[in-house]
Motif scaffolding. Structure first.
Motif, PDB file in Angstrom:
ATOM      1  N   VAL A   1      25.785  58.139  41.607  1.00 59.84           N
ATOM      2  CA  VAL A   1      26.496  58.398  42.855  1.00 59.84           C
ATOM      3  C   VAL A   1      27.882  58.974  42.575  1.00 59.84           C
ATOM      4  CG1 VAL A   1      27.482  57.336  44.926  1.00 59.84           C
ATOM      5  CG2 VAL A   1      25.230  56.626  44.119  1.00 59.84           C
ATOM      6  N   ARG A   2      28.520  58.508  41.489  1.00 60.50           N
ATOM      7  CA  ARG A   2      29.851  58.997  41.157  1.00 60.50           C
ATOM      8  C   ARG A   2      29.859  60.504  40.921  1.00 60.50           C
ATOM      9  NH1 ARG A   2      32.627  54.736  36.900  1.00 60.50           N
ATOM     10  NH2 ARG A   2      32.598  52.885  38.246  1.00 60.50           N
ATOM     11  N   VAL A   3      28.817  61.009  40.298  1.00 58.27           N
ATOM     12  CA  VAL A   3      28.731  62.446  40.035  1.00 58.27           C
ATOM     13  C   VAL A   3      28.613  63.209  41.343  1.00 58.27           C
ATOM     14  CG1 VAL A   3      27.315  64.271  39.011  1.00 58.27           C
ATOM     15  CG2 VAL A   3      27.750  62.161  37.738  1.00 58.27           C
ATOM     16  N   ARG A   4      27.712  62.759  42.188  1.00 56.74           N
ATOM     17  CA  ARG A   4      27.514  63.462  43.468  1.00 56.74           C
ATOM     18  C   ARG A   4      28.748  63.349  44.362  1.00 56.74           C
ATOM     19  NH1 ARG A   4      23.564  60.677  45.909  1.00 56.74           N
ATOM     20  NH2 ARG A   4      22.949  59.309  44.204  1.00 56.74           N
ATOM     21  N   GLN A   5      29.429  62.223  44.298  1.00 56.62           N
ATOM     22  CA  GLN A   5      30.651  62.083  45.095  1.00 56.62           C
ATOM     23  C   GLN A   5      31.742  63.007  44.558  1.00 56.62           C
ATOM     24  OE1 GLN A   5      31.747  58.201  46.549  1.00 56.62           O
ATOM     25  NE2 GLN A   5      33.871  58.484  45.891  1.00 56.62           N
ATOM     26  N   GLY A   6      31.862  63.099  43.243  1.00 54.66           N
ATOM     27  CA  GLY A   6      32.846  63.999  42.654  1.00 54.66           C
ATOM     28  C   GLY A   6      32.581  65.440  43.026  1.00 54.66           C
TER      29      GLY A   6
END
Length: 314
Positions: free
Chosen positions: A237-242
């Motif tokens: 999720v952190r990647v997609r949020q970034g």
């Protein structure tokens, strides 16, 4: 979850049907106005308002807690959008300008009605945005996409106000008040169908780019979630949020860039060195944001070796 907003869905259907009708009229009617087919403008606005209404119906349906004032704002959005396009279509049928037209008292009244609809649209947009922003979305990427989309679209809608008011040499007696072209008269050479000036600045460009952030940005986390099934690097999720935050920041930069370009009287299709340099900075920012997003992945969990229990003594 709230049900889909009925007035906005009705607006979507009406505008979609009108888009089909005006597309047919565009083919059959060869009249022009300011160098463009008379039906090009109502076609563009019908398509734009159809997408805009559908997007707002979807956004309001995401609320976990339905707010009456939010639904009222949605109704105002629907009515104002339909009313504005109705005036544009009526004036197109007469081969008269809809915007900035004060040639006759009747034309001036119609433009005044459009002005009131635009003000209502802007206020309702802000109110509905607050209603949606009070709820977090399903996940971090979606929440940030909606936040950026609402903020940039509100600025894009407000940028339409820069077209209003008399330009140098204009007066009510002259029949025209306001313009979308900067450093040239309206009605000059423009891009096919869109009509955006190819020889001067055009405020319709940032108006369009800003408004439609509301549609484009919320689609990104949905696309990233779908792609994560095939590309494991997108799973965290952190990647997609970034990536979503990066897209929001860069989109805001693009909106600011095309607004700055238009205000300097420069055509979208003929950027100068300053514009290209700013675009290059945005490209570097985008690449840096993408790299940062993938570095933001959660650290891999290292399996600790656990010694096997000692064998029991015989």
């Amino acid at each position: 979850m709230s049900r889909w907003h009925r007035p906005l869905m009705v607006s979507t259907g009406l505008m979609s049907a009108l888009a089909v009708v005006t597309a047919v009229a565009l083919v059959l009617d060869d009249r022009t106005l300011d160098g463009m087919p008379v039906w090009a403008k109502p076609l563009k606005f019908a398509m734009s308002v159809a997408v805009y209404s559908f997007t707002w119906a979807w956004l309001l349906s995401l609320q976990r807690r339905e707010r009456r004032w939010g639904r009222i704002a949605g109704t105002v959005l629907a009515v104002a959008g339909v009313a504005e396009v109705a005036v544009i279509t009526f004036q197109a049928a007469r081969a008269h300008r809809s915007h900035f037209n004060a040639a006759t008292p009747f034309d001036a009244v119609l433009f005044g009605v459009m002005g009131m609809m635009i003000i209502g649209l802007m206020v309702a947009n802000v109110v509905a945005a607050v209603a949606v922003l009070l709820d977090r979305q399903a996940d971090g990427p979606s929440t940030w996409a909606v936040r950026f989309g609402l903020a940039i679209s509100t600025l894009g809608l407000a940028s339409g106000g820069l077209m209003l008011g008399p330009r140098p040499g204009q007066s009510v007696d002259g029949g025209v008040i306001g313009a979308h072209t900067v450093a040239a008269a309206d009605g000059g050479p423009g891009l096919p169908l869109l009509g955006w000036s190819t020889v001067a600045g055009d405020l319709r460009v940032p108006h369009f780019v800003g408004m439609h952030a509301l549609q484009l940005l919320p689609l990104l986390p949905l696309a990233l979630a779908a792609l994560s099934r095939r590309f494991p690097a997108l799973a965290p999720v952190r990647v997609r949020q970034g990536l979503t935050v990066t897209a929001g920041v860069v989109y805001a930069g693009v909106f600011g860039l095309v607004l700055w370009q238009a205000e300097r009287g420069q055509s979208l299709v003929h950027p100068d060195g300053l514009t290209l340099a700013a675009a290059g900075i945005l490209a570097v920012l985008a690449l840096g944001g993408v790299a940062w997003s993938f570095r933001a992945r959660a650290p891999r969990q290292v399996a600790l070796a656990v010694p096997a229990p000692a064998e029991a003594a015989r």
